[in-house]
Design an enzyme around this catalytic site. Structure first.
Site, PDB file in Angstrom:
ATOM      1  CB  SER A 130      25.797   6.026   0.624  1.00 26.42           C
ATOM      2  OG  SER A 130      25.896   5.696   1.982  1.00 26.42           O
ATOM      3  CG  ASP A 138      27.641   2.819   2.200  1.00 34.96           C
ATOM      4  OD1 ASP A 138      27.510   3.877   2.852  1.00 34.96           O
ATOM      5  OD2 ASP A 138      26.802   2.430   1.379  1.00 34.96           O
ATOM      6  CB  SER A 140      28.616   7.975   4.354  1.00 29.84           C
ATOM      7  OG  SER A 140      28.825   8.639   3.143  1.00 29.84           O
TER       8      SER A 140
END
Lengths: 392, 392, 392, 392
Positions: free
Chosen positions: D313, D315, D275
């Site tokens: 991930s 983000d 991430s």
């Protein structure tokens, strides 16, 4: 004379363009770039996934594309009269009856300073039930009206015993080259684009809605590309078609190289920073939620061509899957659908990013120099220079 | 003969409607309800905040409204010919030059199964730079095109040296009464609605875009209302105009009483559940973020009239402030604006909820019975019955 | 002595509350209201759909609820010491292994001035893989940490060979009654709430996370309700559990009657306007997109209880379906799921609105008067008065 | 012995790391890369805008950063005991009283499979009123609780006569190197990070929350960078700090060159794709709407370092402006603020993209090789190789 024709009869337009190009001494200097090519044919390979057979959105089975290109007149702008440098492009998500077999769809609006009508319905319903049309900004109303005509012709009960329809029409601003005030796209043009739409290779560059578009200071327009996943990842096909009108010369980046800063050719400087409409199609069985996530990755591919994502650039992405079609009037309340695990999305994300990036480069590498209203010229991206810079 | 006229000359249409109404023996039974009124004049008071002088969106200084009502023909539907029961309504956010003095704006889409074009631009830019137009679903393209015509007429450099324009056009489906396939709104109608727009009392019910709309099974259409805050809370004026086409009879709720379940009159059952477009205006100095929060409260007022917010109902809210106007081409990079503390928002939320609820009830209480295509009849809400139920 | 206990041993707390109540002469006046009831048992029937057998979220098969109620001390606030009037509530979406059988989920944030952690993950993934916990604002961190403890205990490879976990914890502010700075919820409390969670009737009012909450100026807290659809619409069960801390007295509306304005009892005035967390569960086979639409309707039910949706009120809705569970580590890339047609959503929308409205009224009608820190008293909603007003 | 210390006393940790590194014969091979540098000092220049004096987020006046790095033990994982390779990082938006002088803020969630608590409040209110904390996934609850402690210590009426607080805590998963189940960040660590926070150069790489992070298969962690606009564009300063844990080796791209595919060093393969949390600060007078647009551009900078934006991930981007501070309890309902024209945003977009890209590269170029639990090693990005590849 208005030259309104589908891409199947695009030769006249091409001749006309070449006439403009070579009759202008300045443009004659660009001769070496007149031979256009797809970016991959220049040895410029974006990413690592292989493209489909056509390297086009039409690699996704059933997807059809039709262009109507309108080029007329030359010289000084007479609003309402021309010169005309515009067109309309139709994308049909499959070869069947779209109204009765809707496709899962979603969108992502990277920058909203533009228009893609019908998007709220797509987002709420999770499906697309009409063709997608692309055109210039001031023709959105007329093209939408043409889509209503098309749908009414196809479905005689529409608006009577059946539902009403909301068109999906995206736009970019081609006013640097085109008499945009003249709104030169008619209902007939919309119908022609829809009816001429087919599979197979997709004409790129200054065709259809891309006729008058400018991209990174050079002649832009329509570009397309596709990617196929390995068989062990489902072998899914993902294709992208972009209407490219975004960016300024200094930003243009190819394979990570800031080409735009090094190119010496004349480029167009516009007050407005243009826009891009990106259409992504896949045969992977994605839900609307997953398609939204797919759409959200397209800007990464866009960003790799260099743009900062300008304030005034309307950057819209619409994504659809051709699998798991939704019936218009379901017989039962429930139906069975195939769901792909989110854990399988990464390679589809990669596919859409690579195809987006390559579609933009194809728009640039395929578009011919175009002279438009008031002698404004958008030159073709000088491919020789690009190759020299990249292989330096 | 097409009866296309602005509301300033609405008498002919009213006569025509009355003719229909009384020439039909069934409708004659409804005579006692023929006298329409604003809901407040019936002693039905929504909420606790006082309305402005006109109890209309035009209480917000500078806001102007114009209607063109189109009523033509009778009897069996001949698609493309009629009968016509439709119209167009224009709302201008202030009396000046909207393009050069844009107003802060925002939206909330409660249910996206409908259309309000131009909304992405409003959301991204935080401003509204065009009039808002309302019409029927299949006329969105034509009305949008009419707005482009209007703007091009106003601004000769639009699309040449100046930017391009994206219309803001909302719609509901009037196909139960209207020949929606005929798309009977022309460019001239749009221009007439825009040019006839004025301040002062706003005609309600079956006028403008509301001409063919149906609400909770009865004749709906345009309604409006306003609220003024106490002086110690800024004394701000907030007005709402709604195009009401939503809900089914059984849901209709007035002041918390489930009136719809008790009304005995004939109501319309539609497959589609209609839609509503809500426009909120305020002179409070709200930012786009605050206006979005304001817009998000309108569904609470809507919900209090009974609807569940149907799957197929396109429920869009757009809100703007007439304060802190934004220059088209700012002379400097920065400017000074007045910001209202979020802690002062609660009474504005209350204002927009009350005005939304009352505007919907006004659409119902003002609309006359209308016979449309194929003899479909949307009866006026029987006000005598409503009063009896409420005062029981 | 700290009274930390699950609801299974809630009697002590009830005794304690009654002690407070009757030892205060002012409160003794409220005796007639001391007998609490569910709102429906008072003859107050919300909506038209029938509730499930328990009229609780636990009517959705497998859904479990557990409360830990913490009441300790009396009198002047000594920050960190008490008095304590708080708790924690756990909702488990099914009775199996949630981590390995995730449920489709979505959310709608009506007003974001509050907290429901983990929501971004829910929105992106479209699933819920942890229990939902509710508590007071300052305990969110500790409760989240307790959820991590719980999950780590259940899954020994979490954070080693398996993924990491993100808790879903919602909050309201109970600081008018509770020593919120003391953060009196421990890891042990969280584990106790989770482990005591069960099906069956759900304790309502001043229990669990609802212990110190205030709603429309009266004692609020936990409320629940459910609705079952007719068999021909799938017979689906939808349940709601709300943590009710929102609104001011003047707003309180029951069955459309503005009861709050007429109630004469003492009510609490707070600077902050509280919040509400709404959890909706259904066994209808909804996708995340459809669950988001369901969640978006809950505010209509909320709005019908009178609130304007205050600026400072954190109003969060999370919705999940117990059908179409998602495997943690799917064996194949694709799986088959059942999809409900959007055309069948309207009655589910109605169900969630009615159950939301009734859950809020249940929180009020079930909560006992509570004296908290510094002698602050939140009185029970005077049910006799309410009945009188409604039947007037 | 637990080594818990602020970065001001970071030397011990560095010594410890070096000890690990050189005591391992495999790692000794990496000696040539042990000397870390900022990416710009290697001649690798991202973009065209100049950085601020420190090329750090602290170039934005008043922004302060504090790290606590926790390194303890070695070898086999004993959950709850170690080895510990984690930390916490605090970012304070200005040097004054953040609670009483809130800063305009917004966010963009590029991929929600992660956590940044408090974001709903930031989005709704348009401001940030607490420090931003970064840590590992399982410590989010404890760190949030620490923030509540910090705020309660600063503001004695919080949760009594004043409002309650919602922490803003972001996370990445450091479980490949760290005993994440042990949750080794205490309240004391949070307070130490906050209290040690200062302006000046920001330690990068394996410090604070970045201690155990992995980026593109190499050792990642904290990176920062800044850009200053030309004076004629306002001369605004924009800084970014990233917690970098994203991507796989094959994706790593530097200045457009797919470096990752060519690097021969050993890299970490993780199931989870990590991430990234990106914090952008500016002194440009941006509104929350404009800050959201700024935040939305950061993924373009992220994308240029190569990641496809993996499914798993998380983000998150949060952006704030240090100008136009918002009073906690405004004296008046309205105040005056400075607004920047949207037409001036493009260079700020460029600034945030360039600073994001460079901050990620700095995290990689600054981080030292780290051996974590079970002998898992994340090697430092081999800078010599990178230089060779780039200058080839």
């Amino acid at each position: 004379m208005t030259r309104c024709h589908s891409w199947a009869t695009g030769i006249t337009a091409a001749v006309l363009i070449l006439y403009f190009a070579f009759s202008d001494p300045q443009l004659a200097m660009e001769r070496s770039d007149m031979k256009r090519a797809r970016i991959r044919d220049l040895g410029i390979v974006v990413g690592t996934l292989p493209p489909g057979p056509l390297n086009a959105i039409t690699d996704v089975e059933g997807v059809r594309v039709g262009h109507v290109t309108k080029i007329e007149g030359k010289g000084k702008l007479v609003p309402g009269r021309g010169p005309v440098r515009t067109g309309v492009t139709a994308i049909l998500p499959h070869s069947g009856d779209i109204w009765h077999e809707k496709v899962p769809a979603a969108s992502f609006v990277f920058n909203g300073c533009g228009e893609l009508t019908g998007l709220w319905w797509v987002r709420e319903s999770g499906f697309l039930e009409v063709p997608i049309l692309l055109t210039n900004t001031h023709c959105v109303g007329r093209v939408g009206d043409g889509v209503v005509s098309y749908m009414q012709q196809q479905y005689s009960q529409l608006g009577i015993g059946d539902d009403v329809v909301t068109p999906v029409v995206g736009e970019c601003d081609d006013s640097t080259l085109n008499d945009i005030r003249g709104r030169h796209i008619s209902e007939a043009d919309v119908l022609a684009a829809l009816r001429s739409a087919g599979g197979g290779p997709v004409p790129e560059g200054a065709v259809g809605a891309g006729t008058g578009m400018i991209c990174y200071g050079f002649k832009g327009g329509i570009g397309t590309s596709s990617r196929v996943l390995p068989a062990d990842q489902g072998g899914y096909m993902t294709g992208v078609l972009s209407l490219c009108n975004q960016g300024i010369k200094e930003e243009l980046t190819i394979l990570g190289v800031p080409v735009g800063r090094q190119l010496t050719g004349r480029s167009v400087t516009r007050k407005s920073m243009g826009s891009i409409i990106i259409i992504a199609a896949t045969d992977a069985p994605l839900s609307p939620r997953q398609l939204e996530r797919l759409a959200k990755r397209a800007p990464l591919g866009l960003g790799r061509t260099g743009t900062v994502g300008h304030n005034g650039s309307g950057d819209f992405i619409i994504a659809f899957s051709t699998t798991n079609r939704i019936p218009h009037r379901p017989e039962k309340n429930t139906r069975t659908v195939t769901a792909l695990s989110d854990r399988s999305l990464d390679s589809l994300f990669q596919a859409v990013e690579e195809a987006t990036e390559e579609s933009i480069l194809n728009a640039l590498s395929q578009a011919q120099t175009m002279e438009g209203r008031d002698g404004n010229i958008a030159e073709a991206l000088p491919l020789d220079q690009v190759k020299t810079i990249l292989h330096h």
